[in-house]
Design a protein around this motif. Sequence first.
Motif, PDB file in Angstrom:
ATOM      1  N   UNK A 145       0.855  -1.109  -0.012  1.00 43.44           N
ATOM      2  CA  UNK A 145       0.100  -0.161   0.061  1.00 43.44           C
ATOM      3  C   UNK A 145       0.791   1.356   0.137  1.00 43.44           C
ATOM      4  N   UNK A 146       1.872   1.213   0.676  1.00 47.37           N
ATOM      5  CA  UNK A 146       2.771   2.310   0.777  1.00 47.37           C
ATOM      6  C   UNK A 146       3.510   2.693  -0.425  1.00 47.37           C
ATOM      7  N   UNK A 147       4.076   1.657  -1.087  1.00 48.12           N
ATOM      8  CA  UNK A 147       4.693   1.785  -2.275  1.00 48.12           C
ATOM      9  C   UNK A 147       3.923   2.421  -3.282  1.00 48.12           C
ATOM     10  N   UNK A 148       2.516   2.029  -3.595  1.00 50.63           N
ATOM     11  CA  UNK A 148       1.533   2.244  -4.584  1.00 50.63           C
ATOM     12  C   UNK A 148       1.211   3.829  -4.361  1.00 50.63           C
ATOM     13  N   UNK A 149       1.111   4.037  -2.923  1.00 49.42           N
ATOM     14  CA  UNK A 149       0.742   5.418  -2.751  1.00 49.42           C
ATOM     15  C   UNK A 149       1.690   6.332  -3.022  1.00 49.42           C
ATOM     16  N   UNK A 150       3.027   6.001  -2.926  1.00 47.67           N
ATOM     17  CA  UNK A 150       4.228   6.862  -3.280  1.00 47.67           C
ATOM     18  C   UNK A 150       4.509   6.847  -4.823  1.00 47.67           C
TER      19      UNK A 150
END
Length: 212
Positions: free
Chosen positions: A36-41
Amino acid sequence: MASRVLRHSRQRHRARRTQQNRRPRDPQGTPHERAIRRLAMELKAREGLMGLFHAGVIWRAFACLVSLSAAVAVETEKTLKIGRSRFVPDLIVRCVRTHRILLVVEVWHTHTVSAKKKAAFHAAGFPWVEVRSWHVISRTRRQPLPVLDWAGPGLPQPPEQHSLFHSEGDWTVNGEHEPARIELAKAFGRAAEKPPGWRIQSIFSTDSRPAS
């Protein structure tokens, strides 16, 4: 006798839960949280997002999920009210200017999207995709992301609606029937000339990591 067996079963269950709770937590978070964190970034950095879609047993379509350089607002694990129900999608991608929902992303690590949530997204007319956490984490930058399940406007037809009698080379790129491998290279660079290094079966595998 039955009560003794039940009591011992409960004791073993409590012992297992205690042991699990004592396991050291990964400082980077769970695979679900990291994905989730990578996609958001990536989305906030306006890198866009491309999806690679299957037709049951073969890769079939390549489509843009979020346009390159698109100005979007990304909400992670925020409550979304649909009708009288409330849901918490992993990511909600909105247009900065209109605040309209462009895409809902669900990241699968331990369980898939529920039928109730799918029906709610469909009723609201939201395009949504479900992707595997390890596919997000292990793919290279700007590589197409294999999509496990999906529905909604602007996306390719789901597998159950796709005719499996089409020729194996008859791909679609952003909804148009074209020689996809050539168009993948044009739209996405040399890394897109062939699908990611995961077998099509791996997207449905219960293994924690994708097969190579």
